[in-house]
Scaffold this motif. Structure first.
Motif, PDB file in Angstrom:
ATOM      1  N   CYS A   1       0.826  -1.209   0.000  1.00 44.47           N
ATOM      2  CA  CYS A   1       0.000   0.000   0.000  1.00 44.47           C
ATOM      3  C   CYS A   1       0.860   1.258   0.000  1.00 44.47           C
ATOM      4  N   ASP A   2       1.903   1.269   0.832  1.00 42.72           N
ATOM      5  CA  ASP A   2       2.804   2.420   0.859  1.00 42.72           C
ATOM      6  C   ASP A   2       3.473   2.629  -0.501  1.00 42.72           C
ATOM      7  N   PHE A   3       3.858   1.536  -1.137  1.00 44.18           N
ATOM      8  CA  PHE A   3       4.495   1.616  -2.453  1.00 44.18           C
ATOM      9  C   PHE A   3       3.538   2.217  -3.473  1.00 44.18           C
ATOM     10  N   LEU A   4       2.300   1.759  -3.490  1.00 43.02           N
ATOM     11  CA  LEU A   4       1.323   2.249  -4.467  1.00 43.02           C
ATOM     12  C   LEU A   4       1.065   3.740  -4.285  1.00 43.02           C
ATOM     13  N   ILE A   5       0.950   4.165  -3.054  1.00 46.15           N
ATOM     14  CA  ILE A   5       0.705   5.588  -2.792  1.00 46.15           C
ATOM     15  C   ILE A   5       1.876   6.432  -3.281  1.00 46.15           C
ATOM     16  N   ALA A   6       3.081   5.934  -3.066  1.00 41.60           N
ATOM     17  CA  ALA A   6       4.279   6.710  -3.409  1.00 41.60           C
ATOM     18  C   ALA A   6       4.517   6.829  -4.912  1.00 41.60           C
ATOM     19  N   GLN A   7       4.009   5.876  -5.691  1.00 45.36           N
ATOM     20  CA  GLN A   7       4.316   5.876  -7.130  1.00 45.36           C
ATOM     21  C   GLN A   7       3.580   6.956  -7.909  1.00 45.36           C
ATOM     22  N   ASP A   8       2.410   7.359  -7.435  1.00 39.48           N
ATOM     23  CA  ASP A   8       1.601   8.365  -8.127  1.00 39.48           C
ATOM     24  C   ASP A   8       1.305   7.934  -9.561  1.00 39.48           C
ATOM     25  N   LYS A   9       0.871   6.686  -9.698  1.00 39.95           N
ATOM     26  CA  LYS A   9       0.488   6.138 -11.000  1.00 39.95           C
ATOM     27  C   LYS A   9      -0.838   5.397 -10.862  1.00 39.95           C
ATOM     28  N   ASP A  10      -1.520   5.205 -11.991  1.00 41.28           N
ATOM     29  CA  ASP A  10      -2.725   4.384 -11.982  1.00 41.28           C
ATOM     30  C   ASP A  10      -2.360   2.959 -11.568  1.00 41.28           C
ATOM     31  N   VAL A  11      -3.299   2.293 -10.897  1.00 39.63           N
ATOM     32  CA  VAL A  11      -3.046   0.971 -10.328  1.00 39.63           C
ATOM     33  C   VAL A  11      -4.108  -0.021 -10.778  1.00 39.63           C
ATOM     34  N   LEU A  12      -3.665  -1.242 -11.080  1.00 38.23           N
ATOM     35  CA  LEU A  12      -4.580  -2.360 -11.290  1.00 38.23           C
ATOM     36  C   LEU A  12      -4.199  -3.466 -10.319  1.00 38.23           C
ATOM     37  N   LEU A  13      -5.169  -3.866  -9.505  1.00 39.10           N
ATOM     38  CA  LEU A  13      -4.980  -5.012  -8.625  1.00 39.10           C
ATOM     39  C   LEU A  13      -5.484  -6.245  -9.374  1.00 39.10           C
ATOM     40  N   GLY A  14      -4.563  -7.149  -9.714  1.00 35.29           N
ATOM     41  CA  GLY A  14      -4.910  -8.305 -10.528  1.00 35.29           C
ATOM     42  C   GLY A  14      -5.001  -9.579  -9.708  1.00 35.29           C
ATOM     43  N   CYS A  15      -6.196 -10.131  -9.601  1.00 34.06           N
ATOM     44  CA  CYS A  15      -6.415 -11.354  -8.835  1.00 34.06           C
ATOM     45  C   CYS A  15      -6.185 -12.573  -9.726  1.00 34.06           C
ATOM     46  N   ALA A  16      -5.361 -13.504  -9.247  1.00 33.26           N
ATOM     47  CA  ALA A  16      -5.033 -14.693 -10.045  1.00 33.26           C
ATOM     48  C   ALA A  16      -6.212 -15.646 -10.153  1.00 33.26           C
ATOM     49  N   SER A  17      -7.095 -15.624  -9.158  1.00 30.48           N
ATOM     50  CA  SER A  17      -8.294 -16.465  -9.113  1.00 30.48           C
ATOM     51  C   SER A  17      -7.925 -17.953  -9.095  1.00 30.48           C
ATOM     52  N   TRP A  18      -8.887 -18.806  -9.389  1.00 29.23           N
ATOM     53  CA  TRP A  18      -8.637 -20.242  -9.477  1.00 29.23           C
ATOM     54  C   TRP A  18      -9.128 -20.717 -10.845  1.00 29.23           C
ATOM     55  N   LYS A  19      -8.185 -20.947 -11.732  1.00 25.78           N
ATOM     56  CA  LYS A  19      -8.520 -21.385 -13.096  1.00 25.78           C
ATOM     57  C   LYS A  19      -9.576 -20.473 -13.713  1.00 25.78           C
ATOM     58  N   ASP A  20      -9.323 -19.169 -13.586  1.00 25.51           N
ATOM     59  CA  ASP A  20     -10.150 -18.093 -14.142  1.00 25.51           C
ATOM     60  C   ASP A  20     -11.436 -17.814 -13.364  1.00 25.51           C
ATOM     61  N   ARG A  21     -11.733 -18.607 -12.339  1.00 26.67           N
ATOM     62  CA  ARG A  21     -12.923 -18.359 -11.535  1.00 26.67           C
ATOM     63  C   ARG A  21     -12.540 -17.514 -10.314  1.00 26.67           C
ATOM     64  N   PRO A  22     -13.176 -16.368 -10.116  1.00 24.73           N
ATOM     65  CA  PRO A  22     -12.826 -15.518  -8.976  1.00 24.73           C
ATOM     66  C   PRO A  22     -12.868 -16.287  -7.661  1.00 24.73           C
ATOM     67  N   ASN A  23     -11.930 -15.960  -6.771  1.00 25.31           N
ATOM     68  CA  ASN A  23     -11.937 -16.621  -5.471  1.00 25.31           C
ATOM     69  C   ASN A  23     -11.957 -15.588  -4.354  1.00 25.31           C
ATOM     70  N   MET A  24     -12.309 -16.063  -3.169  1.00 26.04           N
ATOM     71  CA  MET A  24     -12.522 -15.153  -2.044  1.00 26.04           C
ATOM     72  C   MET A  24     -11.235 -14.517  -1.550  1.00 26.04           C
ATOM     73  N   GLU A  25     -10.160 -15.325  -1.445  1.00 30.92           N
ATOM     74  CA  GLU A  25      -8.957 -14.819  -0.795  1.00 30.92           C
ATOM     75  C   GLU A  25      -8.267 -13.714  -1.590  1.00 30.92           C
ATOM     76  N   ASP A  26      -8.211 -13.854  -2.909  1.00 26.82           N
ATOM     77  CA  ASP A  26      -7.591 -12.804  -3.723  1.00 26.82           C
ATOM     78  C   ASP A  26      -8.443 -11.537  -3.710  1.00 26.82           C
ATOM     79  N   ASN A  27      -9.756 -11.720  -3.825  1.00 22.22           N
ATOM     80  CA  ASN A  27     -10.654 -10.564  -3.778  1.00 22.22           C
ATOM     81  C   ASN A  27     -10.575  -9.865  -2.423  1.00 22.22           C
ATOM     82  N   LEU A  28     -10.425 -10.664  -1.358  1.00 26.83           N
ATOM     83  CA  LEU A  28     -10.344 -10.086  -0.020  1.00 26.83           C
ATOM     84  C   LEU A  28      -9.088  -9.229   0.138  1.00 26.83           C
ATOM     85  N   PHE A  29      -7.963  -9.708  -0.378  1.00 28.76           N
ATOM     86  CA  PHE A  29      -6.750  -8.899  -0.313  1.00 28.76           C
ATOM     87  C   PHE A  29      -6.918  -7.615  -1.116  1.00 28.76           C
ATOM     88  N   ALA A  30      -7.510  -7.716  -2.292  1.00 28.06           N
ATOM     89  CA  ALA A  30      -7.763  -6.508  -3.086  1.00 28.06           C
ATOM     90  C   ALA A  30      -8.595  -5.518  -2.280  1.00 28.06           C
TER      91      ALA A  30
END
Length: 246
Positions: free
Chosen positions: A133-162
């Motif tokens: 989070c500190d790194f993202l704030i410091a960069q001053d750039k647009d951000v995409l949080l990319g969840c790896a999911s499970w075989k293309d199906r969204p999963n709870m743990e990645d979404n929760l971290f996002a």
């Protein structure tokens, strides 16, 4: 007046084509377990982690690279032909320090190879949440949080971290992404539980890995801020560099 940068969340590699990654900071998220393993290995002194797409490539790289090991999984279990698995607990300092980790996984390393034209690619996990989070704030750039999911199906743990990232940085970014709003609401709900893992127990990936006897991994992967580092992709390998944070 300073214009805030945008932050978006992609719930699955299958949706990545809907997002423009050019010039952005992309955070690769695979909580159970690739990005947690990468974070732990580098924090514990690995020289670098080389993410590879296939088991065959991983084996070949291990054979041709001195002081390196091959590791990874398919469908949650150690892939045949690899020396080690995708558990963060397999890489304590006394074992991994100074070594090169060649890693291939079902979801996380696959997503990393799909991202094109990003300004920066970093690794996110609960283990290094605040550092990310500190790194993202410091960069001053647009951000995409990319969840790896499970075989293309969204999963709870990645979404929760996002969602955790969204809540921690939301005052610094312009967030008009419905996926980010959904993820943030998940994190709000999780904070009402005794701990993050108790929230994730209804998830299919929790059940899958717990059935493999990997509960200790799941407990480790949901610890927050035990490794204040930011793995960053440089020359096709993940390393720890001195990075700008707030």
């Amino acid at each position: 007046m300073t214009v805030k940068k945008n932050l978006e969340v992609c719930f699955s590699p299958a949706l990545l084509h809907l997002y423009d990654t050019k010039g952005k900071v992309v955070v690769i998220i695979d909580i159970f377990r690739a990005t947690s393993t990468i974070t732990a290995a580098l924090a514990n002194g690995a020289e670098k982690v080389v993410p590879v797409a296939s088991v065959e490539e991983c084996i070949a790289l291990g054979a041709s690279t001195p002081n390196s090991i091959t590791a990874g999984e398919r469908n949650g279990q150690v892939a045949p032909g690899l020396q080690y698995g995708n558990s963060p607990l397999e890489y304590p300092e006394e074992f991994i320090s100074g070594k090169i980790l060649n890693l291939t996984t079902t979801n996380g390393t696959r997503l990393l190879h799909q991202v094109e034209d990003a300004d920066t690619i970093i690794i996110g996990s609960f283990l290094n949440l605040s550092a990310v989070c500190d790194f993202l704030i410091a960069q001053d750039k647009d951000v995409l949080l990319g969840c790896a999911s499970w075989k293309d199906r969204p999963n709870m743990e990645d979404n929760l971290f996002a969602g955790a990232v969204v809540r921690k940085v939301q005052s610094y970014f312009d967030i008009k992404c419905d996926s980010a709003m959904i993820a943030g609401s998940m994190y709000d709900d999780a904070l009402r539980r005794p701990d993050l893992l108790s929230y994730l127990k209804v998830g299919s990936h929790y059940e899958r890995l717990a059935n493999f006897g990997l509960l200790k991994d799941l407990e480790y992967c949901t610890q927050v801020d035990i490794h204040p580092v930011v793995p960053i992709l440089k020359n096709n390998a993940l390393v720890l560099e001195k990075v700008t944070t707030i």
